[in-house]
Design an enzyme around this catalytic site. Structure first.
Site, mmCIF file in Angstrom:
data_model
loop_
_atom_site.group_PDB
_atom_site.id
_atom_site.type_symbol
_atom_site.label_atom_id
_atom_site.label_comp_id
_atom_site.label_asym_id
_atom_site.label_seq_id
_atom_site.Cartn_x
_atom_site.Cartn_y
_atom_site.Cartn_z
ATOM 1 N N HIS A 60 0.840 -1.220 0.000
ATOM 2 C CA HIS A 60 0.000 0.000 0.000
ATOM 3 C C HIS A 60 0.867 1.260 0.000
ATOM 4 O O HIS A 60 0.425 2.311 0.449
ATOM 5 C CB HIS A 60 -0.940 0.045 1.206
ATOM 6 C CG HIS A 60 -1.681 -1.233 1.456
ATOM 7 N ND1 HIS A 60 -2.950 -1.477 0.978
ATOM 8 C CD2 HIS A 60 -1.317 -2.353 2.122
ATOM 9 C CE1 HIS A 60 -3.335 -2.685 1.345
ATOM 10 N NE2 HIS A 60 -2.354 -3.240 2.037
ATOM 11 N N SER A 72 14.949 21.697 -15.715
ATOM 12 C CA SER A 72 13.733 22.476 -15.886
ATOM 13 C C SER A 72 14.117 23.853 -16.418
ATOM 14 O O SER A 72 15.163 24.385 -16.067
ATOM 15 C CB SER A 72 13.017 22.616 -14.534
ATOM 16 O OG SER A 72 12.217 23.776 -14.523
ATOM 17 N N LYS A 117 16.113 21.461 -10.520
ATOM 18 C CA LYS A 117 15.437 20.224 -10.906
ATOM 19 C C LYS A 117 16.324 19.255 -11.685
ATOM 20 O O LYS A 117 17.144 19.650 -12.488
ATOM 21 C CB LYS A 117 14.208 20.548 -11.790
ATOM 22 C CG LYS A 117 13.075 21.218 -11.077
ATOM 23 C CD LYS A 117 12.378 20.343 -10.051
ATOM 24 C CE LYS A 117 11.521 19.265 -10.677
ATOM 25 N NZ LYS A 117 10.351 19.819 -11.390
ATOM 26 N N GLU A 121 9.626 8.524 -16.911
ATOM 27 C CA GLU A 121 8.234 8.969 -17.080
ATOM 28 C C GLU A 121 7.711 8.570 -18.465
ATOM 29 O O GLU A 121 6.566 8.143 -18.611
ATOM 30 C CB GLU A 121 8.147 10.491 -16.924
ATOM 31 C CG GLU A 121 8.479 10.966 -15.523
ATOM 32 C CD GLU A 121 8.659 12.486 -15.495
ATOM 33 O OE1 GLU A 121 9.817 12.938 -15.519
ATOM 34 O OE2 GLU A 121 7.659 13.201 -15.482
#
Ligand code: ARG
Length: 495
Positions: free
Chosen positions: A184, A305, A311, A318
């Site tokens: 979980h 970024s 970043k 992704e």
């Protein structure tokens, strides 16, 4: 490694010229089948009908199929030796033209089969027009496409094996490094990072099994089924099958020209594979986020970024996660094309190729990117170790101790442990830091030596059951996989 752009799976489709004539304007009928047609197709008809824009990727398979067919026709006495030799040489010359980028693919000739056949007749005359004896485009495309999918399976399989080897090598390196194991996404019990990576090796092994099953069932040759009913010529289907590396000819001509199970099975196997890759991608995204901080990807596998200078984004992970949409979409798309099609061939089936090409390209790219990330990542083992012991992750070890040493029934031990976790939470301390008297207030049998089972190392070392996370188990599993995969791939594990 990614599938070669110019390899057996062909070039990604080039843009073919749009049909120039306005809709409805007469053109000349297709020279390959235009005998009964007075006028040519409307421009829009030609545009919707043509598949050359994408099926040119089948050119190697089409040449292979035609050469095998010509050889069989010769052996069966249907073609004479002179014509057969001219066809063979002509097809080789066309292969060289395509390879060199000198072949002009014509939309008016619809597809790869007719483009090649027309060029053959152009080059060698009469003999070229004899090649299509005892075959149809229906068995031709079914054969070409099976050959293409078979090549694709071999390419994807090799990439999956390479990724498994990279994962197993990293697992061996981290066989004893603890990390929090989750259920979980809540801290559950400590596991080792190596154990976690090997879970993906197991998944990928099953993916290879599915690809191998698909390949086995696919490996029957449709050639000789002709349009749908077979042929009146005395052909030798076993010969063409064996020349093309198939195990045997297909046994029902209607089925052979109208079945696309092999493509559907392949896309199913790719879909499950891509779901596995997307789960690993998701973990990589999570692990390299600052709050987790389990791993770091180098500059080679991150992007910056444009506004936030701090970043480092895991874009490749992704995109691997996202490309699952394309691959599963390809499966659903082709299932929907095939649903409700009456026997035998229908032009709907021309829509089978693009989803398979696109899914293959996406899977090959994702496998290569994932392999790169797995080799690249640096595990922050101190951080993982620190978090592995937090969140009362060794509470089960305490409950197991109560069962083993004090002979409590597990359900009672669970209860006692739960109350101890509640007390520790209230005091804001770890279980091991609870005063002995507090523990004994919950169960008088608890002794100071119980605390030893609460360490992360004791916890993972105790999980020696088959398939468990004990470092010795993990090291043995990693070594077993590395040995197996090195034998299969000829590659060496390097980390
Ligand atoms: N381009 C077609 C396809 O991909 C080849 C078969 C066409 N057969 C026919 N009878 N029109 O399916």
């Amino acid at each position: 490694m990614p599938l070669e752009e110019d390899g057996a799976l062909g070039q990604p489709p080039r843009q073919v010229e749009a049909v120039a004539a306005p809709a409805g304007a007469p053109a000349v009928a297709n020279a390959q089948w235009g005998g009964r047609f007075a006028a040519g197709p409307a421009a829009i008809m030609q545009e919707i009908n043509a598949s050359i824009g994408f099926d040119q990727r089948l050119w190697r398979q089409d040449l292979r199929g035609s050469k095998a067919h010509a050889r069989m026709l010769e052996q069966a006495g249907i073609l004479d030796a002179v014509d057969a030799a001219a066809i063979r040489d002509g097809l080789d010359a066309i292969g060289a033209e395509i390879e060199a980028g000198r072949f002009v693919f014509e939309t008016a000739l619809e597809d790869i089969h007719m483009n090649i056949e027309a060029r053959l007749s152009e080059r060698i005359g009469e003999a070229g027009k004899r090649l299509h004896t005892a075959r149809s485009r229906n068995d031709q495309v079914a054969t070409d496409f099976r050959l293409w999918v078979r090549d694709a399976i071999d390419g994807i399989d090799a990439q999956v094996a390479a990724l498994m080897l990279s994962l197993a090598a990293r697992a061996q390196e981290h066989a004893a490094d603890p990390m929090p194991g989750f259920t979980h996404l809540q801290t559950a019990q400590p596991v080792t990072f190596g154990h976690h990576l090997l879970a993906y090796v197991e998944m990928l092994a099953r993916d290879r099994g599915r690809l191998a099953d698909t390949r086995r069932r696919l490996n029957e040759c449709p050639l000789g089924s002709a349009a749908l009913a077979g042929t009146s010529f005395p052909i030798d289907r076993s010969l063409t099958a064996s020349l093309l590396g198939f195990d045997r000819p297909t046994q029902n001509s209607l089925d052979a020209v109208s079945d696309r199970d092999f493509a559907l099975e392949y896309l199913s196997a790719l879909s499950i594979l891509s779901v596995h890759l997307s789960r690993l991608a998701e973990e990589i995204v999570t692990w390299c986020s600052a709050p987790f901080g389990f791993i770091r990807l180098s500059d080679a596998f991150t992007t910056g970024s444009s506004i936030m200078p701090q970043k480092r984004n895991p874009d490749a992970a992704e995109l691997t996660r996202a490309k699952t949409g394309r691959i599963v979409g390809a499966l659903v798309g082709l299932l929907t094309v095939m649903k409700g099609l009456p026997l035998a061939y229908a032009k709907d089936m021309q829509e089978d190729k693009e989803p398979v090409f696109q899914a293959t390209d996406a899977a090959a790219l994702c496998l290569a990117a994932m392999d790169g990330m797995v080799r690249d990542l640096v595990a922050r083992t101190d951080r993982m170790r620190a978090l592995a012991g937090s969140g009362y992750s060794t509470a089960t070890d305490l409950a197991d101790w109560l069962v083993r040493v004090l002979k409590l029934p597990f359900r009672d031990a669970h209860h006692v442990t739960g109350r101890l976790v509640g007390r520790a939470e209230a005091l804001g301390v770890e279980l091991a830091d609870l005063p002995l008297e507090t523990m004994q207030a919950e169960h008088p049998g608890i002794t100071a030596d119980m605390v030893a089972v609460l360490t992360v190392d004791a916890s993972i070392a105790s999980r020696t059951s088959e398939g468990g996370t004990a470092p010795a188990n993990v090291a043995a599993q990693a070594a077993r996989w590395i040995e197996r995969l090195q034998n299969q791939t000829g590659a060496t594990a390097c980390t």
